[in-house]
Design a protein around this motif. Sequence first.
Motif, short mmCIF file in Angstrom:
data_model
loop_
_atom_site.label_atom_id
_atom_site.label_comp_id
_atom_site.label_asym_id
_atom_site.label_seq_id
_atom_site.Cartn_x
_atom_site.Cartn_y
_atom_site.Cartn_z
N MET A 85 42.08 37.63 23.28
CA MET A 85 43.35 38.05 23.91
C MET A 85 43.32 39.50 24.38
N SER A 86 42.47 40.34 23.74
CA SER A 86 42.41 41.76 24.12
C SER A 86 42.00 41.95 25.57
N LYS A 87 41.20 40.98 26.09
CA LYS A 87 40.74 41.08 27.48
C LYS A 87 41.91 41.01 28.46
N TYR A 88 42.95 40.29 28.08
CA TYR A 88 44.07 40.05 29.00
C TYR A 88 45.14 41.14 28.94
N LEU A 89 44.83 42.24 28.23
CA LEU A 89 45.84 43.31 28.10
C LEU A 89 46.32 43.84 29.45
N PRO A 90 45.42 44.17 30.42
CA PRO A 90 45.92 44.70 31.70
C PRO A 90 46.87 43.73 32.40
N LEU A 91 46.52 42.44 32.36
CA LEU A 91 47.36 41.41 32.99
C LEU A 91 48.74 41.37 32.32
N ALA A 92 48.73 41.39 30.96
CA ALA A 92 49.99 41.35 30.21
C ALA A 92 50.84 42.58 30.52
N VAL A 93 50.17 43.76 30.61
CA VAL A 93 50.91 45.00 30.90
C VAL A 93 51.52 44.95 32.30
N ILE A 94 50.74 44.42 33.27
CA ILE A 94 51.27 44.34 34.65
C ILE A 94 52.48 43.40 34.69
N ILE A 95 52.37 42.24 34.03
CA ILE A 95 53.49 41.29 34.03
C ILE A 95 54.71 41.91 33.36
N GLY A 97 55.34 45.10 32.99
CA GLY A 97 55.84 46.18 33.84
C GLY A 97 56.69 45.67 34.98
N LEU A 98 56.25 44.56 35.61
CA LEU A 98 57.02 43.99 36.72
C LEU A 98 58.38 43.47 36.23
N ILE A 99 58.35 42.84 35.05
CA ILE A 99 59.63 42.36 34.48
C ILE A 99 60.56 43.54 34.21
N LEU A 100 59.95 44.61 33.67
CA LEU A 100 60.74 45.82 33.34
C LEU A 100 61.32 46.45 34.61
N LEU A 101 60.50 46.48 35.69
CA LEU A 101 60.99 47.06 36.94
C LEU A 101 62.11 46.20 37.54
N SER A 102 62.00 44.88 37.34
CA SER A 102 62.99 43.99 37.94
C SER A 102 64.31 44.00 37.17
N PHE A 103 64.21 43.90 35.83
CA PHE A 103 65.44 43.71 35.04
C PHE A 103 65.78 44.88 34.13
N GLY A 104 64.82 45.77 33.88
CA GLY A 104 65.04 46.77 32.82
C GLY A 104 65.63 48.09 33.27
N LYS A 105 65.85 48.28 34.58
CA LYS A 105 66.29 49.59 35.05
C LYS A 105 67.62 50.06 34.44
N PRO A 106 68.61 49.18 34.26
CA PRO A 106 69.85 49.65 33.61
C PRO A 106 69.61 50.22 32.22
N PHE A 107 68.64 49.61 31.48
CA PHE A 107 68.34 50.09 30.12
C PHE A 107 67.57 51.41 30.16
N PHE B 15 59.85 54.34 31.40
CA PHE B 15 59.02 53.19 31.79
C PHE B 15 57.66 53.27 31.10
N VAL B 16 57.04 54.46 31.14
CA VAL B 16 55.73 54.64 30.50
C VAL B 16 55.83 54.47 28.99
N ALA B 17 56.91 55.01 28.40
CA ALA B 17 57.10 54.87 26.95
C ALA B 17 57.19 53.39 26.56
N THR B 18 57.94 52.62 27.35
CA THR B 18 58.08 51.19 27.05
C THR B 18 56.74 50.47 27.19
N LEU B 19 55.97 50.83 28.23
CA LEU B 19 54.66 50.20 28.41
C LEU B 19 53.72 50.54 27.24
N LEU B 20 53.77 51.79 26.77
CA LEU B 20 52.90 52.18 25.64
C LEU B 20 53.27 51.40 24.38
N ILE B 21 54.59 51.26 24.15
CA ILE B 21 55.02 50.49 22.96
C ILE B 21 54.55 49.04 23.10
#
Lengths: 164, 107
Positions: A85-95, A97-107, B15-21
């Motif tokens: 599973m460690s190999k898929y870390l970049p993919l998981a981070v990108i997914i 991150g995209l979710i965060l950019l789409s829905f997480g901005k208010p937070f 954003f970066v802090a959340t990604l690091l966590i």
Amino acid sequence: MIEYIILITLLLVSGAAAIMFKNMLYAAMGLAVCSIMLAFVMFKLNAPWAGVFELSVCAGLITVLFASTVSMVKTDKKYFVQSKMSKYLPLAVIIFGLILLSFGKPFLTVLMAEHKAHVSQSVGDIIWNVRFKDLIAQLAILVAGVVAIKAFFGKHSDEVEEKK
Amino acid sequence: MTEIFNPSNLVLNYFVATLLIFMGIYGMASSRNILKLLIGIEVASKGCMMAILTAGYALQKINYAQALIILMVGVEVIVIAVALSLIIKNYIQRHNVDAWKLKKLKG
């Protein structure tokens, strides 16, 4: 501005490298680079005291502790189980991150709303006066840690009797 | 989208802090190596520090954030030192650093 984005990018890349490297020594080095980048970010955000602590303790002491532990523990692959599973870390981070950019901005912006002027005390005042109980608790944790390490590596009474 | 990548806007830091966590938690979940779990904890704590720092900067209480980070660093070192000593002790007795094999410890 560009320097700051480079710093932030290096922080993320070194954090990911620390998790993805199979060789534990390289992983410890990745963690050290991550700490150094975070220290630079701290300096950029006007937090020099925190930056100095991060640089000396996290990037220095913790890396030495990790490196010495890795050298004591056998580096045979059989003993270092690495999940696929460690190999898929970049993919998981990108997914993520995209979710965060789409829905997480208010937070992510919630703390910006309460931007107000504040007369700040010095770091020393805050540690010694405002957060004094935290300091006592930290001292208690330090003593507990020392006692725990002594208990792990000290000679127990049954071992001493066996030698006799 | 471009608003997030503007450094003067502190959203980038959150954003970066959340990604690091997230990376730290992923690292802890994806590895059986106890040393890797500790590195995951460290990366996640870097994210927490970044979040505290950014909050302090945004609320103009940067000294308060610095005090919290200094205390956090102290506790972090103690936790890592104790955990590494446990790992070494476990390795001396069982000759592995596999978290799954720790279940042999159950009474």
